[in-house]
Scaffold this motif. Sequence first.
Motif, PDB file in Angstrom:
ATOM      1  N   UNK A   1      61.423  39.409  54.616  1.00 19.86           N
ATOM      2  CA  UNK A   1      61.440  40.828  54.243  1.00 19.86           C
ATOM      3  C   UNK A   1      60.203  41.539  54.789  1.00 19.86           C
ATOM      4  N   UNK A   2      59.050  40.880  54.708  1.00 21.10           N
ATOM      5  CA  UNK A   2      57.817  41.470  55.246  1.00 21.10           C
ATOM      6  C   UNK A   2      57.948  41.669  56.749  1.00 21.10           C
ATOM      7  N   UNK A   3      58.497  40.646  57.389  1.00 22.45           N
ATOM      8  CA  UNK A   3      58.618  40.708  58.847  1.00 22.45           C
ATOM      9  C   UNK A   3      59.555  41.848  59.246  1.00 22.45           C
TER      10      UNK A   3
ATOM     11  N   UNK B   1      60.138  44.503  57.628  1.00 25.24           N
ATOM     12  CA  UNK B   1      59.565  45.808  57.294  1.00 25.24           C
ATOM     13  C   UNK B   1      58.352  46.143  58.135  1.00 25.24           C
ATOM     14  N   UNK B   2      57.835  45.162  58.888  1.00 25.91           N
ATOM     15  CA  UNK B   2      56.620  45.403  59.679  1.00 25.91           C
ATOM     16  C   UNK B   2      56.931  46.353  60.817  1.00 25.91           C
ATOM     17  N   UNK B   3      55.979  47.246  61.182  1.00 29.85           N
ATOM     18  CA  UNK B   3      56.217  48.170  62.297  1.00 29.85           C
ATOM     19  C   UNK B   3      56.317  47.404  63.616  1.00 29.85           C
TER      20      UNK B   3
ATOM     21  N   UNK C   1      60.758  36.315  51.133  1.00 29.94           N
ATOM     22  CA  UNK C   1      59.681  37.313  51.099  1.00 29.94           C
ATOM     23  C   UNK C   1      59.098  37.486  52.503  1.00 29.94           C
ATOM     24  N   UNK C   2      58.851  36.362  53.171  1.00 25.50           N
ATOM     25  CA  UNK C   2      58.291  36.449  54.533  1.00 25.50           C
ATOM     26  C   UNK C   2      59.237  37.197  55.476  1.00 25.50           C
TER      27      UNK C   2
END
Lengths: 204, 197
Positions: B167-169, B171-173, B164-165
């Motif tokens: 994936x968030x990273x 997807x982060x701009x 999850x982390x």
Amino acid sequence: MKVEVLLELCNRLIRDLDVQGATSRGLAVAMGLGELRQVEPGTVIFEEGAPPEAVYVLIQGRVRVELQDSQGQRRELTTLRSPTLFGQMGYIDLSPRSATCVAQGPGATSFIVLERQVLEMIFHRTDELGTSLRRTIAASLLPLVGAARESDAVDSLLPRDPFYRPPQDDAQDSELGRLASTIQDWELDEVEVVYTEADQRRRR
Amino acid sequence: MLPGTTLGSRPGATVDLAAMPGLVDQLAALPLFRNVDRDALTALVTRCEPVRLMAGSVVLRRGDPVDAAILLVSGQLQSSGGSGGPDEPEVTAPVRPGDTVGAAALFTRSRRQDATVTAEVDSFGLRLTRGRFGGVHDSPALAAIERSQLAALARRLRNENRAVRRAWKAAAPEPTAAAPSGDSLFDRLRRLLGSAS
């Protein structure tokens, strides 16, 4: 404390988590050694990275599980509904807390705190107490597999788990809370824990 | 257990220790059972059903009800999560001696299998049925299996959190260069909208 109330709480925990082979009597001994706490919505119960010192049994309200993203912002991973356990991963592998848990309500959130030293007395036993505790912890972890992928915060970033079962509604929250509130003195006075020699060695 | 995938097992069968010399020795050599004595291991195998798993056979299929766990004694299996479809890449993990598949049967009454398990090579395992082990509380060997499976579950969930982390990273701009001093978002808004004072 009324042992019948504790047994009823354990019955519901076993039933709702669909635990195989645990008995409410065995589980009640572990839970009876814990401490009942009630906190307001928004209270941080433990933070990501903190040492894992206890396992929690959620008996009323909801708990939001949050992870910190790469920019240091806390984002919701999933929400736990009563009755269930949380904080159990750290107990099992001794790793720091992998997420932050925040009381969400509605209303007060009630849970039982089972300190590590207490759990150690029971977790390794090869009897009804040990089996009931181990299986209940496992049954509480199984629904979390895939839960993160269903989170709004994760949404389409990760593939979803087609066999993930969302939690049932929590209409029983208030009933569990009512039961918990009838417990006046959170001390075990009718069930005796008999420690084996191995338990005594572990305690030392 | 899918029909036709095992040899030497049948419902209700128990291990004939005389026909399987060395089985308890094999179990005793597994790190999982390092603190479990031979009597307890003997008691475990006498309650189990032996299963021989032919290379390539499907041992458990994702989504199916599970009524038994299988403790792998020798050989190797492969556990595959995800449907394998274009939107859901398949994640595989090896299952080695000492590992247990279908462990949900030991812990819950109705949970379904969450991964497809196939035999990589000819393998041998012990089948622990819910019916025979569900009510067992006094088995040190079973307790060792339960503890091992709890550790495996915790590892799996931590890996999910890491995914999850990541994936968030991903997807982060992209971080943007800091605005020059005196040209903050507030300054630019004030220029656009004018000062309220």
